[in-house]
Design a protein around this motif. Structure first.
Motif, PDB file in Angstrom:
ATOM      1  N   ALA A   1       0.824  -1.208   0.000  1.00  0.00           N
ATOM      2  CA  ALA A   1       0.000   0.000   0.000  1.00  0.00           C
ATOM      3  C   ALA A   1       0.862   1.264   0.000  1.00  0.00           C
ATOM      4  O   ALA A   1       1.886   1.337   0.663  1.00  0.00           O
ATOM      5  N   THR A   2       0.419   2.242  -0.763  1.00  0.00           N
ATOM      6  CA  THR A   2       1.136   3.512  -0.843  1.00  0.00           C
ATOM      7  C   THR A   2       0.126   4.594  -1.219  1.00  0.00           C
ATOM      8  O   THR A   2      -1.063   4.335  -1.278  1.00  0.00           O
ATOM      9  N   ASP A   3       0.607   5.784  -1.466  1.00  0.00           N
ATOM     10  CA  ASP A   3      -0.333   6.835  -1.865  1.00  0.00           C
ATOM     11  C   ASP A   3      -0.712   6.644  -3.326  1.00  0.00           C
ATOM     12  O   ASP A   3       0.132   6.253  -4.135  1.00  0.00           O
ATOM     13  N   PRO A   4      -1.963   7.012  -3.666  1.00  0.00           N
ATOM     14  CA  PRO A   4      -2.339   6.928  -5.076  1.00  0.00           C
ATOM     15  C   PRO A   4      -1.486   7.896  -5.906  1.00  0.00           C
ATOM     16  O   PRO A   4      -0.987   8.877  -5.371  1.00  0.00           O
ATOM     17  N   VAL A   5      -1.307   7.609  -7.166  1.00  0.00           N
ATOM     18  CA  VAL A   5      -0.584   8.563  -8.018  1.00  0.00           C
ATOM     19  C   VAL A   5      -1.532   9.097  -9.078  1.00  0.00           C
ATOM     20  O   VAL A   5      -2.528   8.449  -9.415  1.00  0.00           O
ATOM     21  N   PHE A   6      -1.217  10.264  -9.600  1.00  0.00           N
ATOM     22  CA  PHE A   6      -2.026  10.815 -10.684  1.00  0.00           C
ATOM     23  C   PHE A   6      -1.487  10.269 -11.992  1.00  0.00           C
ATOM     24  O   PHE A   6      -0.345  10.531 -12.346  1.00  0.00           O
ATOM     25  N   LEU A   7      -2.320   9.523 -12.674  1.00  0.00           N
ATOM     26  CA  LEU A   7      -1.828   8.848 -13.876  1.00  0.00           C
ATOM     27  C   LEU A   7      -1.380   9.831 -14.955  1.00  0.00           C
ATOM     28  O   LEU A   7      -0.488   9.541 -15.725  1.00  0.00           O
ATOM     29  N   GLU A   8      -2.009  11.020 -14.964  1.00  0.00           N
ATOM     30  CA  GLU A   8      -1.628  11.999 -15.998  1.00  0.00           C
ATOM     31  C   GLU A   8      -0.119  12.261 -15.942  1.00  0.00           C
ATOM     32  O   GLU A   8       0.520  12.501 -16.945  1.00  0.00           O
ATOM     33  N   ASP A   9       0.427  12.207 -14.719  1.00  0.00           N
ATOM     34  CA  ASP A   9       1.840  12.510 -14.556  1.00  0.00           C
ATOM     35  C   ASP A   9       2.743  11.415 -15.088  1.00  0.00           C
ATOM     36  O   ASP A   9       3.933  11.580 -15.190  1.00  0.00           O
ATOM     37  N   ARG A  10       2.159  10.272 -15.384  1.00  0.00           N
ATOM     38  CA  ARG A  10       2.996   9.131 -15.746  1.00  0.00           C
ATOM     39  C   ARG A  10       3.047   8.910 -17.250  1.00  0.00           C
ATOM     40  O   ARG A  10       3.759   8.063 -17.736  1.00  0.00           O
ATOM     41  N   VAL A  11       2.230   9.659 -17.994  1.00  0.00           N
ATOM     42  CA  VAL A  11       2.220   9.457 -19.445  1.00  0.00           C
ATOM     43  C   VAL A  11       2.967  10.617 -20.085  1.00  0.00           C
ATOM     44  O   VAL A  11       2.545  11.760 -20.006  1.00  0.00           O
TER      45      VAL A  11
END
Ligand code: CZF
Ligand code: MG
Length: 242
Positions: A227-237
């Protein structure tokens, strides 16, 4: 299929920040909610109905995110990649489904590319006009990731059938042209219960449910480990338009 032993291997990977453990065992279990991630409302409805029948050892929450999908001929790999993204987006355990429709006469195409065929309004039954072999199979790859950075497990369910001229409500994608083996009706002509009793999706979900029921405490621990903090997918593309 990825063997369940993969989880043991994944457990040796470097860990990210662990969430604080709750004090009582009940609270500890309540921390873990598995997210079923999809952007497809029809799929979501079927999964809810099917899992209502199978049951899962942990609570499941449906979440509508249209994830980027790897374009690849092996559906298991697509599902695994999607599960990795889903787990990162949620910061915890996630389940995804990737569905293929394979026409045997044309080497299994469109397979995982079915979504793009559907969007371009290709009439699947017409693709087979020049072939005697109208057989096909639907495949659902359900991938489960216990959390960000973990190696997903993939469960595959297949339903064999025949491609026919459309019959029944158009409803869900290609249901009207797929007549499952042993049935006189297309998926679109059947009731939801009848489809769910034999479908690719229900077969894959049954395997997942069977696996997750194995050792509930181990499952909870595994999910909490990742478990960790959610990430913003926009930042990963990252891409550049030319
Ligand atoms: O008639 C149908 N009966 C089914 O049982 C079924 N399951 C999926 N599909 C369609 O086949 C493509 C799969 O693509 P797919 O797995 O990537 O799904 P998706 O992108 O719509 O949602 P998701 O990836 O966000 O979960 C999409 O066009 C889905 O609409 C079905 N059509
Ligand atoms: Mg998709």
């Amino acid at each position: 299929l990825v063997s369940p032993r993969t989880h043991a291997a994944a457990a040796t990977l470097p860990r990210r920040r662990r969430p604080a453990r709750a004090t009582s065992e009940d609270d500890h279990d309540e921390c873990v909610i598995i997210k079923f991630v999809t952007g497809n409302a029809m799929k979501l409805r079927e999964v809810e109905e099917i899992l209502g029948m199978n049951g899962l050892p942990l609570p499941l929450e449906m979440i509508d995110i249209d994830l980027d999908e790897l374009q690849e001929s092996q559906p298991e790999k697509i599902a695994a990649a999607k599960a990795r993204l889903a787990a990162e987006a949620c910061g915890g355990p996630a389940i995804v489904d990737d569905t293929s429709l394979c026409l045997n006469a044309i080497g299994g195409m469109p397979g995982p590319y079915i979504k793009w065929f559907q969007q371009s309004k290709v009439e699947l039954h017409r693709l087979l006009t020049d072939y005697d072999d109208k057989s096909a199979f639907a495949q659902s790859c359900i991938a489960f990731s216990p959390g960000p950075g973990a190696v997903p497990l993939v469960f595959s369910g297949v339903c064999n059938g025949t491609i026919v001229s459309p019959r029944g409500g158009s409803g869900f994608g290609w249901d009207a042209v797929f007549q499952p083996e042993g049935s006189a009706e297309t998926f679109a002509e059947m009731s939801g219960e009848a489809k769910n009793a034999i479908s690719h999706r229900s077969r894959a979900l049954a395997l997942l449910a069977q696996h997750l029921k194995g050792d509930r405490d181990l499952l909870v621990d595994l999910c909490l480990e990742y478990a960790t903090d959610p990430v913003f997918l926009e930042d990963r593309v990252h891409y550049r338009e030319t």
